[in-house]
Design a protein around this motif. Sequence first.
Motif, mmCIF file in Angstrom:
data_model
loop_
_atom_site.group_PDB
_atom_site.id
_atom_site.type_symbol
_atom_site.label_atom_id
_atom_site.label_comp_id
_atom_site.label_asym_id
_atom_site.label_seq_id
_atom_site.Cartn_x
_atom_site.Cartn_y
_atom_site.Cartn_z
ATOM 1 N N ILE A 1 2.695 13.268 -12.988
ATOM 2 C CA ILE A 1 3.471 12.195 -12.469
ATOM 3 C C ILE A 1 3.574 12.854 -10.998
ATOM 4 O O ILE A 1 3.155 11.973 -9.802
ATOM 5 C CB ILE A 1 4.927 11.948 -12.648
ATOM 6 C CG1 ILE A 1 4.756 11.195 -14.135
ATOM 7 C CG2 ILE A 1 5.735 11.195 -11.786
ATOM 8 C CD1 ILE A 1 6.257 11.178 -14.652
ATOM 9 N N VAL A 2 3.879 13.919 -10.749
ATOM 10 C CA VAL A 2 4.028 14.627 -9.372
ATOM 11 C C VAL A 2 2.219 14.510 -8.882
ATOM 12 O O VAL A 2 2.171 14.265 -7.590
ATOM 13 C CB VAL A 2 4.346 16.115 -9.411
ATOM 14 C CG1 VAL A 2 4.210 16.902 -8.090
ATOM 15 C CG2 VAL A 2 5.700 15.847 -9.751
ATOM 16 N N HIS A 3 1.370 15.021 -9.573
ATOM 17 C CA HIS A 3 -0.125 14.972 -9.373
ATOM 18 C C HIS A 3 -0.472 13.647 -8.828
ATOM 19 O O HIS A 3 -1.081 13.352 -7.850
ATOM 20 C CB HIS A 3 -0.932 15.581 -10.370
ATOM 21 C CG HIS A 3 -2.058 15.652 -10.145
ATOM 22 N ND1 HIS A 3 -2.662 16.331 -9.101
ATOM 23 C CD2 HIS A 3 -3.296 15.055 -10.685
ATOM 24 C CE1 HIS A 3 -3.944 16.233 -9.132
ATOM 25 N NE2 HIS A 3 -4.293 15.386 -10.088
ATOM 26 N N ARG A 4 -0.061 12.562 -9.561
ATOM 27 C CA ARG A 4 -0.413 11.293 -9.333
ATOM 28 C C ARG A 4 0.241 10.818 -7.866
ATOM 29 O O ARG A 4 -0.320 9.986 -7.132
ATOM 30 C CB ARG A 4 0.004 10.399 -10.562
ATOM 31 C CG ARG A 4 -0.652 9.084 -10.412
ATOM 32 C CD ARG A 4 -0.461 8.073 -11.728
ATOM 33 N NE ARG A 4 1.185 7.971 -11.686
ATOM 34 C CZ ARG A 4 1.825 8.082 -12.927
ATOM 35 N NH1 ARG A 4 1.075 8.561 -14.018
ATOM 36 N NH2 ARG A 4 2.979 7.549 -12.893
ATOM 37 N N GLU A 5 1.497 10.949 -8.040
ATOM 38 C CA GLU A 5 2.461 10.589 -6.784
ATOM 39 C C GLU A 5 1.929 11.404 -5.344
ATOM 40 O O GLU A 5 1.901 10.565 -4.534
ATOM 41 C CB GLU A 5 3.515 10.651 -6.879
ATOM 42 C CG GLU A 5 4.369 9.890 -7.901
ATOM 43 C CD GLU A 5 4.318 8.662 -7.714
ATOM 44 O OE1 GLU A 5 4.359 8.117 -6.517
ATOM 45 O OE2 GLU A 5 4.003 7.554 -8.716
ATOM 46 N N LEU A 6 1.659 12.684 -5.596
ATOM 47 C CA LEU A 6 0.847 13.294 -4.433
ATOM 48 C C LEU A 6 -0.280 12.574 -4.047
ATOM 49 O O LEU A 6 -0.880 12.770 -2.751
ATOM 50 C CB LEU A 6 0.669 14.839 -4.793
ATOM 51 C CG LEU A 6 1.862 15.603 -4.924
ATOM 52 C CD1 LEU A 6 1.784 16.933 -5.308
ATOM 53 C CD2 LEU A 6 2.696 15.785 -3.407
ATOM 54 N N LYS B 1 -0.946 9.586 -3.933
ATOM 55 C CA LYS B 1 -0.901 8.409 -3.127
ATOM 56 C C LYS B 1 -0.232 8.768 -1.559
ATOM 57 O O LYS B 1 0.035 7.803 -1.051
ATOM 58 C CB LYS B 1 0.194 7.548 -3.869
ATOM 59 C CG LYS B 1 -0.211 7.043 -5.198
ATOM 60 C CD LYS B 1 0.796 6.389 -5.893
ATOM 61 C CE LYS B 1 0.733 6.184 -7.293
ATOM 62 N NZ LYS B 1 1.899 5.582 -7.961
ATOM 63 N N ILE B 2 -0.099 10.016 -1.472
ATOM 64 C CA ILE B 2 0.628 10.060 0.119
ATOM 65 C C ILE B 2 -0.308 9.514 1.050
ATOM 66 O O ILE B 2 -1.442 9.592 0.794
ATOM 67 C CB ILE B 2 0.790 11.754 0.407
ATOM 68 C CG1 ILE B 2 -0.364 12.441 0.239
ATOM 69 C CG2 ILE B 2 2.024 12.121 -0.420
ATOM 70 C CD1 ILE B 2 -0.049 13.890 0.916
ATOM 71 N N LYS B 3 0.588 9.098 1.885
ATOM 72 C CA LYS B 3 -0.256 8.142 3.172
ATOM 73 C C LYS B 3 -0.537 9.197 4.235
ATOM 74 O O LYS B 3 0.357 9.980 4.666
ATOM 75 C CB LYS B 3 0.188 6.986 3.295
ATOM 76 C CG LYS B 3 0.326 5.904 2.329
ATOM 77 C CD LYS B 3 1.189 4.765 2.595
ATOM 78 C CE LYS B 3 1.382 4.048 1.628
ATOM 79 N NZ LYS B 3 2.606 3.312 1.228
ATOM 80 N N SER B 4 -1.546 8.946 5.174
ATOM 81 C CA SER B 4 -1.443 9.637 6.407
ATOM 82 C C SER B 4 -0.565 8.794 7.483
ATOM 83 O O SER B 4 -0.520 7.725 7.524
ATOM 84 C CB SER B 4 -3.060 9.664 6.858
ATOM 85 O OG SER B 4 -3.515 8.288 7.300
ATOM 86 N N SER B 5 0.026 9.559 8.434
ATOM 87 C CA SER B 5 0.518 9.303 9.347
ATOM 88 C C SER B 5 -0.475 8.721 10.586
ATOM 89 O O SER B 5 -1.423 9.233 10.634
ATOM 90 C CB SER B 5 1.652 10.202 10.096
ATOM 91 O OG SER B 5 2.255 10.757 9.080
ATOM 92 N N GLU B 6 0.187 7.903 11.407
ATOM 93 C CA GLU B 6 -0.944 7.308 12.417
ATOM 94 C C GLU B 6 -0.250 7.726 13.742
ATOM 95 O O GLU B 6 0.768 7.700 14.181
ATOM 96 C CB GLU B 6 -0.906 5.832 12.449
ATOM 97 C CG GLU B 6 -1.888 5.353 11.280
ATOM 98 C CD GLU B 6 -1.928 4.159 11.373
ATOM 99 O OE1 GLU B 6 -1.905 3.165 12.472
ATOM 100 O OE2 GLU B 6 -2.669 3.333 10.000
ATOM 101 N N THR B 7 -1.283 8.151 14.520
ATOM 102 C CA THR B 7 -0.896 8.752 15.970
ATOM 103 C C THR B 7 -0.574 7.426 16.872
ATOM 104 O O THR B 7 -0.877 6.080 16.214
ATOM 105 C CB THR B 7 -2.096 9.441 16.882
ATOM 106 O OG1 THR B 7 -3.313 8.469 16.573
ATOM 107 C CG2 THR B 7 -2.588 10.722 15.978
ATOM 108 N N SER B 8 0.110 7.484 17.978
ATOM 109 C CA SER B 8 0.382 6.109 18.816
ATOM 110 C C SER B 8 -1.051 5.706 19.180
ATOM 111 O O SER B 8 -1.990 6.374 19.303
ATOM 112 C CB SER B 8 1.179 7.019 19.816
ATOM 113 O OG SER B 8 0.553 7.809 20.589
ATOM 114 N N PHE C 1 -4.014 6.985 21.565
ATOM 115 C CA PHE C 1 -4.022 8.819 21.583
ATOM 116 C C PHE C 1 -5.466 8.991 21.895
ATOM 117 O O PHE C 1 -5.680 10.078 22.784
ATOM 118 C CB PHE C 1 -3.763 8.925 20.225
ATOM 119 C CG PHE C 1 -3.833 10.372 20.109
ATOM 120 C CD1 PHE C 1 -2.902 11.420 20.388
ATOM 121 C CD2 PHE C 1 -5.169 10.821 19.446
ATOM 122 C CE1 PHE C 1 -2.993 12.701 19.959
ATOM 123 C CE2 PHE C 1 -5.306 12.198 19.303
ATOM 124 C CZ PHE C 1 -4.276 13.104 19.626
#
Lengths: 174, 188
Positions: free
Chosen positions: A44-49, A51-58, A61
């Motif tokens: 579950i942890v592996h799957r959820e990791l 799915k992590i999204k990237s943050s966006e710069t302003s 930039f």
Amino acid sequence: MIPIDDEILNQYIDGELEPSKLNEVMEQLKSSEADRKRLNYLQIVHRELGKIKSSETSSGFTELVMSKLEKKFKVRKEDKFFILSISSIFLILCLGIIIYLFINIISDPAISSSVLQKVDFYIAYFTKFNEDIKEILSPKNISIAGSIISFGLLTLIYFIYEEHKFGKRKLGNN
Amino acid sequence: MKNLSDLEIIDSVKRGNHSDYSLLVNRYKNKAFSLLVRMLKNQMEAEEVLQDCFVKAYNSLNNFKQQSKFSTWFYRIVYNTALTRLSIKKRQVENEMASIDDLYFLESDYNPEATEQKDTSKFVQTMIEKLPANYAAVVNMFYLDEMSCEEISEAMQTSVSNVKVMLHRSRNLLRDILVKNNYAEEIL
């Protein structure tokens, strides 16, 4: 039966287990509810990791970075121009001195322009040039020349330093 | 132009087309930003550091020998710059490089009651941001940037086994917190 620790479970998830060990682990997982549960949690942890999204710069930039770099190029160009102009002045001065010495030698009445005396002319030319250099490098003149060169160098260094400081400040402000 | 490979863009920049560098900036800014946010735990600081990283990378483009991918080389710059920033700020340096036993401070750091709905993805996101810098960096590079352990070890200038240890420990820790807060039970 082999004890399955977290390390083995992680290797199982990453597909890093060797075939022989993999079979053993799979057998163990079939028979042990607790181990299966531990594996499921880890998956579950592996799957959820995953799915992590990237943050966006302003917004803007990229433009900001490019304008920073653009200003840097400009400062570099200015630096190059400054060094080039100082070197040109120095070169012109040197050339002027050489031309002056040459004219002095040419206008000397002792040196005839006849063809037969051409060899003498060159010898005289180099001798005179040598004497002029010797004169310039005489103890009296060398101190004057040294002072002038030192002054010139100090001025040059000062300007380069100021220019560098200005460039740095300019970059810092941006 | 957008389909150019990293190496083609770099060649173009080296030939004097400075503006092509913006293609690389656009390509890597968000992923590198995510890495920095997770390491520095501060968006504004992360953006400031990222600007420096792109300028540094530009100035060092001639040193890029193309022995590794540009992304790996660039992440090394980002990772090292972030570490330098962390050490300058002396922000919990001991914690950042701590042993796994020390990581369990995270368990008490999360308050499940503060979250109205049990959103596992959100929970995991929150917990990654609380991981120590080097662990967060490994997780980010492995999952978000889909880098191999070998590439991560190159970027972080550490051994592959060390990267694996950090990755596994991060997973184990997140699993333990997940279980402790009954997130896993709900999904199962």
